[in-house]
Scaffold this motif. Structure first.
Motif, PDB file in Angstrom:
ATOM      1  N   UNK A  36     -11.484 -18.896   6.806  1.00  0.00           N
ATOM      2  CA  UNK A  36     -12.071 -17.963   5.842  1.00  0.00           C
ATOM      3  C   UNK A  36     -11.393 -16.599   5.952  1.00  0.00           C
ATOM      4  N   UNK A  37     -11.333 -15.895   4.856  1.00  0.00           N
ATOM      5  CA  UNK A  37     -10.711 -14.569   4.829  1.00  0.00           C
ATOM      6  C   UNK A  37     -11.381 -13.735   3.755  1.00  0.00           C
ATOM      7  N   UNK A  38     -11.157 -12.422   3.826  1.00  0.00           N
ATOM      8  CA  UNK A  38     -11.726 -11.531   2.826  1.00  0.00           C
ATOM      9  C   UNK A  38     -10.802 -10.347   2.602  1.00  0.00           C
ATOM     10  N   UNK A  39     -10.979  -9.715   1.474  1.00  0.00           N
ATOM     11  CA  UNK A  39     -10.221  -8.511   1.158  1.00  0.00           C
ATOM     12  C   UNK A  39     -10.871  -7.314   1.850  1.00  0.00           C
ATOM     13  N   UNK A  40     -10.047  -6.493   2.509  1.00  0.00           N
ATOM     14  CA  UNK A  40     -10.578  -5.269   3.121  1.00  0.00           C
ATOM     15  C   UNK A  40     -10.134  -4.031   2.357  1.00  0.00           C
ATOM     16  N   UNK A  41      -9.238  -4.222   1.417  1.00  0.00           N
ATOM     17  CA  UNK A  41      -8.723  -3.082   0.668  1.00  0.00           C
ATOM     18  C   UNK A  41      -7.730  -3.543  -0.372  1.00  0.00           C
ATOM     19  N   UNK A  42      -7.136  -2.576  -1.012  1.00  0.00           N
ATOM     20  CA  UNK A  42      -6.206  -2.830  -2.106  1.00  0.00           C
ATOM     21  C   UNK A  42      -4.922  -2.056  -1.846  1.00  0.00           C
ATOM     22  N   UNK A  43      -3.839  -2.540  -2.380  1.00  0.00           N
ATOM     23  CA  UNK A  43      -2.577  -1.815  -2.367  1.00  0.00           C
ATOM     24  C   UNK A  43      -1.903  -1.971  -3.717  1.00  0.00           C
ATOM     25  N   UNK A  44      -0.772  -1.308  -3.887  1.00  0.00           N
ATOM     26  CA  UNK A  44      -0.024  -1.499  -5.131  1.00  0.00           C
ATOM     27  C   UNK A  44       1.458  -1.272  -4.898  1.00  0.00           C
ATOM     28  N   UNK A  45       2.244  -1.864  -5.781  1.00  0.00           N
ATOM     29  CA  UNK A  45       3.701  -1.784  -5.689  1.00  0.00           C
ATOM     30  C   UNK A  45       4.166  -0.579  -6.504  1.00  0.00           C
ATOM     31  N   UNK A  46       4.981   0.262  -5.892  1.00  0.00           N
ATOM     32  CA  UNK A  46       5.467   1.462  -6.567  1.00  0.00           C
ATOM     33  C   UNK A  46       6.965   1.617  -6.351  1.00  0.00           C
ATOM     34  N   UNK A  47       7.561   2.439  -7.180  1.00  0.00           N
ATOM     35  CA  UNK A  47       8.979   2.768  -7.036  1.00  0.00           C
ATOM     36  C   UNK A  47       9.110   4.275  -6.926  1.00  0.00           C
ATOM     37  N   UNK A  48       9.763   4.731  -5.859  1.00  0.00           N
ATOM     38  CA  UNK A  48       9.967   6.152  -5.618  1.00  0.00           C
ATOM     39  C   UNK A  48      11.463   6.401  -5.446  1.00  0.00           C
ATOM     40  N   UNK A  49      12.058   7.067  -6.430  1.00  0.00           N
ATOM     41  CA  UNK A  49      13.494   7.363  -6.369  1.00  0.00           C
ATOM     42  C   UNK A  49      14.322   6.098  -6.136  1.00  0.00           C
ATOM     43  N   UNK A  50      13.964   5.020  -6.835  1.00  0.00           N
ATOM     44  CA  UNK A  50      14.697   3.776  -6.731  1.00  0.00           C
ATOM     45  C   UNK A  50      14.301   2.893  -5.573  1.00  0.00           C
ATOM     46  N   UNK A  51      13.420   3.362  -4.696  1.00  0.00           N
ATOM     47  CA  UNK A  51      12.976   2.589  -3.535  1.00  0.00           C
ATOM     48  C   UNK A  51      11.639   1.922  -3.840  1.00  0.00           C
ATOM     49  N   UNK A  52      11.569   0.610  -3.671  1.00  0.00           N
ATOM     50  CA  UNK A  52      10.312  -0.104  -3.868  1.00  0.00           C
ATOM     51  C   UNK A  52       9.476  -0.002  -2.595  1.00  0.00           C
ATOM     52  N   UNK A 192     -24.449  -4.069 -16.785  1.00  0.00           N
ATOM     53  CA  UNK A 192     -25.365  -4.846 -15.965  1.00  0.00           C
ATOM     54  C   UNK A 192     -25.302  -4.419 -14.508  1.00  0.00           C
ATOM     55  N   UNK A 193     -25.513  -5.364 -13.607  1.00  0.00           N
ATOM     56  CA  UNK A 193     -25.535  -5.039 -12.179  1.00  0.00           C
ATOM     57  C   UNK A 193     -24.195  -4.443 -11.751  1.00  0.00           C
ATOM     58  N   UNK A 194     -24.203  -3.268 -11.124  1.00  0.00           N
ATOM     59  CA  UNK A 194     -22.942  -2.626 -10.733  1.00  0.00           C
ATOM     60  C   UNK A 194     -22.250  -3.372  -9.605  1.00  0.00           C
ATOM     61  N   UNK A 195     -20.933  -3.335  -9.615  1.00  0.00           N
ATOM     62  CA  UNK A 195     -20.129  -3.955  -8.563  1.00  0.00           C
ATOM     63  C   UNK A 195     -19.988  -2.958  -7.412  1.00  0.00           C
ATOM     64  N   UNK A 196     -20.215  -3.428  -6.186  1.00  0.00           N
ATOM     65  CA  UNK A 196     -19.985  -2.585  -5.016  1.00  0.00           C
ATOM     66  C   UNK A 196     -18.479  -2.400  -4.850  1.00  0.00           C
ATOM     67  N   UNK A 197     -18.059  -1.169  -4.673  1.00  0.00           N
ATOM     68  CA  UNK A 197     -16.644  -0.853  -4.729  1.00  0.00           C
ATOM     69  C   UNK A 197     -15.926  -0.945  -3.388  1.00  0.00           C
ATOM     70  N   UNK A 198     -16.618  -1.339  -2.315  1.00  0.00           N
ATOM     71  CA  UNK A 198     -15.946  -1.499  -1.028  1.00  0.00           C
ATOM     72  C   UNK A 198     -14.804  -2.501  -1.183  1.00  0.00           C
ATOM     73  N   UNK A 199     -13.618  -2.116  -0.762  1.00  0.00           N
ATOM     74  CA  UNK A 199     -12.433  -2.948  -0.934  1.00  0.00           C
ATOM     75  C   UNK A 199     -11.484  -2.402  -1.980  1.00  0.00           C
ATOM     76  N   UNK A 200     -11.925  -1.424  -2.783  1.00  0.00           N
ATOM     77  CA  UNK A 200     -11.046  -0.822  -3.777  1.00  0.00           C
ATOM     78  C   UNK A 200     -10.208   0.313  -3.185  1.00  0.00           C
ATOM     79  N   UNK A 201     -10.514   0.713  -1.949  1.00  0.00           N
ATOM     80  CA  UNK A 201      -9.711   1.747  -1.299  1.00  0.00           C
ATOM     81  C   UNK A 201      -8.253   1.310  -1.238  1.00  0.00           C
ATOM     82  N   UNK A 202      -7.368   2.214  -1.574  1.00  0.00           N
ATOM     83  CA  UNK A 202      -5.942   1.914  -1.590  1.00  0.00           C
ATOM     84  C   UNK A 202      -5.420   1.505  -2.947  1.00  0.00           C
ATOM     85  N   UNK A 203      -6.330   1.269  -3.890  1.00  0.00           N
ATOM     86  CA  UNK A 203      -5.914   0.866  -5.232  1.00  0.00           C
ATOM     87  C   UNK A 203      -5.328   2.017  -6.028  1.00  0.00           C
ATOM     88  N   UNK A 204      -4.612   1.709  -7.103  1.00  0.00           N
ATOM     89  CA  UNK A 204      -3.976   2.744  -7.906  1.00  0.00           C
ATOM     90  C   UNK A 204      -4.937   3.420  -8.879  1.00  0.00           C
TER      91      UNK A 204
END
Length: 261
Positions: A36-52, A192-204
């Motif tokens: 079993x596993x779970x999400x603890x957070x979020x990340x995203x792919x970005x490009x900075x001055x040509x660097x991924x 409707x019922x709100x979603x708990x946002x724990x795990x969205x940290x790190x998202x864009x």
């Protein structure tokens, strides 16, 4: 100058979320149960001055270091983050994971969307709306025993909160007004019922911009602004975003480089 009613605007933002949602990914760690596993957070792919790079919250990276396994799921492909270096801004609570070209070739999907940091067309106007994306813990779990896997990207379009709404230690943060009881769906109905946002940290977090097509029709686009870092569900009812302009391109280059164990 532009003619775009509220219903069309909501639908256009919804479509942009679907188009750009591929840059965000859940960060997965094992749970106590075998398989079993779970999400603890979020990340995203970005490009900075040509660097991924891969961007997330520093506190999410600290949780990763305490885990025996840490995986990002990018476009359905599971990637181990072990051994990569992360540049960090403790003040902004942001981690930028460097991805060498050989690692990209070996691990990243052949086609992967990126958020280009620092790019914004001068002819685009701000709508005052910001789009936040992430993978809430309660909506993203793996229960191998039950053969059940959940993958759910949650998106919110929000406006900036009045000054002083919440107290945060992040300098020059973007504070967004979020009252879950007033959340609407794309078609304007109560969510409707709100979603708990724990795990969205790190998202864009994107700023929604408005421009004009060649034929005069209005056109919306997104510009990356920052990283979701705090959720204040009671005191202030707000989401706090660290601005990438405070971290990139120069601020994080002089900060210590740490290895992800």
């Amino acid at each position: 100058m532009f003619d775009l009613d509220e219903s069309d605007f909501r639908q256009a933002v919804h479509d942009l979320a679907g188009l750009w949602g591929h840059i965000a990914f859940p960060i997965i760690v094992p749970k106590h149960q075998p398989g079993a596993a779970e999400s603890i957070g979020t990340g995203f792919v970005a490009e900075v001055k040509g660097q991924i790079v891969l961007v997330s919250s520093l506190h999410v990276m600290h949780q990763l270091q305490a885990s025996k396994a840490h995986i990002a799921v990018i476009r359905g492909k599971s990637l181990h983050l072990s051994g990569l270096s992360a540049r960090q801004s403790r003040v902004q609570d942001v981690a930028v994971i460097m991805t060498p070209p050989d690692w990209q070739a070996a691990h990243l999907p052949e086609r992967v969307n990126v958020a280009q940091v620092g790019l914004r067309r001068p002819d685009m106007l701000s709508t005052g709306v910001f789009l936040c994306m992430g993978y809430p813990v309660t909506k993203n779990t793996l229960q191998a025993f039950h053969g059940k896997t959940q993958r759910h990207l949650h998106c919110l379009s929000l406006r900036e909160a009045p000054p002083g709404r919440v107290v945060t230690t992040i300098p020059n943060a973007l504070v967004l007004d979020y009252d879950p009881k007033k959340t609407l769906t794309t078609d304007g109905q109560p969510a409707g019922s709100p979603v708990r946002l724990h795990g969205m940290s790190g998202g864009p977090c994107f700023e929604v911009l408005l421009g004009q097509e060649v034929d005069g029709r209005p056109r919306l686009s997104l510009s990356i602004v920052g990283v979701i870092n705090e959720w204040h569900p009671k005191n202030g009812r707000a989401i706090v975003v660290s601005r990438l302009s405070e971290v990139m391109p120069g601020a994080y280059e002089d900060t210590p480089v740490t290895e992800i164990a």
